[in-house]
Design an enzyme around this catalytic site. Structure first.
Site: not given
Length: 284
Positions: A75, A122
């Protein structure tokens, strides 16, 4: 008479329903004189577009720690060499998808750029005192992680993980102040750290043990500039201007390169800490 295959199938038939298991990572860093936490913006539902801690569902063939490290890398692109478990969150309804229990991990890492990946749109470092609204119960997880860190720093040298191998006393003080959310007297802090023995000065004063805030280093060394008591370490631990003899010497050698002096450099002494830990005598 049951067959061997039927017996094998029954081994995986349980009376109670199984909750899903996830892991969540609370990763702290120290940057721009502030304690920051690593967050990801979710790219999928639930809470799509919201900020959250990096984490995800545990696979059947991995441990919770392996899951946490994998999810963190997928991630954020951030690889952590070490994380530690600090709490398990199991309140019913904490995840709208299903009954989910999460194992929370904590780590302190030196600052580096991060990127979003996998199902994270993000990734970013956020100051802990300016965190946006978080998905799930991640605000509670972050709060408990910060409380755990603040308890630990009194009995373990956790702040050193946020610094370079060589650091100034003022940099170490800034880390402690950022974690604990309060200021310390400069002289008292340095005295207490030196008294514990867990920090030691870098080599002798005959070598260059000072560094500067700008990228370029001064051409002069301590031994070249000073051969008097002006080089006493205590004279260089503050951010006050250097004594005249040192200042004029350095200005003659490289007047355009000197900005703001950081101070004498120190390093963590793990051997001394192990001695204190064995005797339960380390306390800040």
């Amino acid at each position: 008479m049951t067959t061997e295959m039927e017996n094998e199938d029954k081994k995986y038939c349980y009376r109670y329903p199984h909750p899903a298991v996830t892991t969540d990572c609370v990763i702290f860093t120290f940057h721009e004189r502030r304690l920051k936490v690593l967050l990801v913006r979710r790219g999928v539902e639930p809470f799509k577009g919201s900020w959250a801690l990096p984490g995800g569902f545990m696979r059947i063939d991995e441990s919770a720690e392996q899951c946490a490290l994998r999810e963190l890398l997928e991630e954020t692109g951030y690889h952590a060499a070490y994380i530690r478990q600090f709490h398990t969150f199991s309140a019913p309804g904490r995840d709208p998808r299903e009954r989910v229990v999460t194992v929370a991990f904590l780590a302190l890492l030196r600052w580096a750029e991060v990127r979003g990946g996998d199902d994270a749109a993000e990734a970013a470092w956020m100051p802990v005192d300016d965190v946006p609204e978080l998905a799930f119960d991640h605000a509670e997880i972050l709060r408990m992680a910060l409380e755990s860190l603040r308890r630990e720093i009194h009995f373990k040298p956790v702040g050193f993980e946020l610094l370079d191998r060589e650091f100034s006393m003022s940099e170490l003080q800034q880390v402690y102040e950022a974690i604990l959310g309060r200021e310390f007297d400069r002289r008292n802090f340095a005295k207490k750290m030196r008294h514990t023995g867990v920090v030691e000065p870098m080599d002798s004063l005959s070598e260059s043990v000072y560094r500067y805030e700008n990228e370029e280093q001064s051409d002069c060394t301590v031994s070249e500039c000073c051969d008097s008591m002006a080089c006493e370490p205590s004279a260089y631990e503050s951010t006050a201007p250097e004594p005249p003899a040192y200042e004029s010497c350095c200005q003659r050698k490289a007047p355009a390169k000197i900005s703001k002096r950081i101070g004498r450099l120190f390093r963590f002494n793990p051997k001394r800490y192990d001695e204190l830990k064995d005797n339960d005598s380390f306390e800040f």
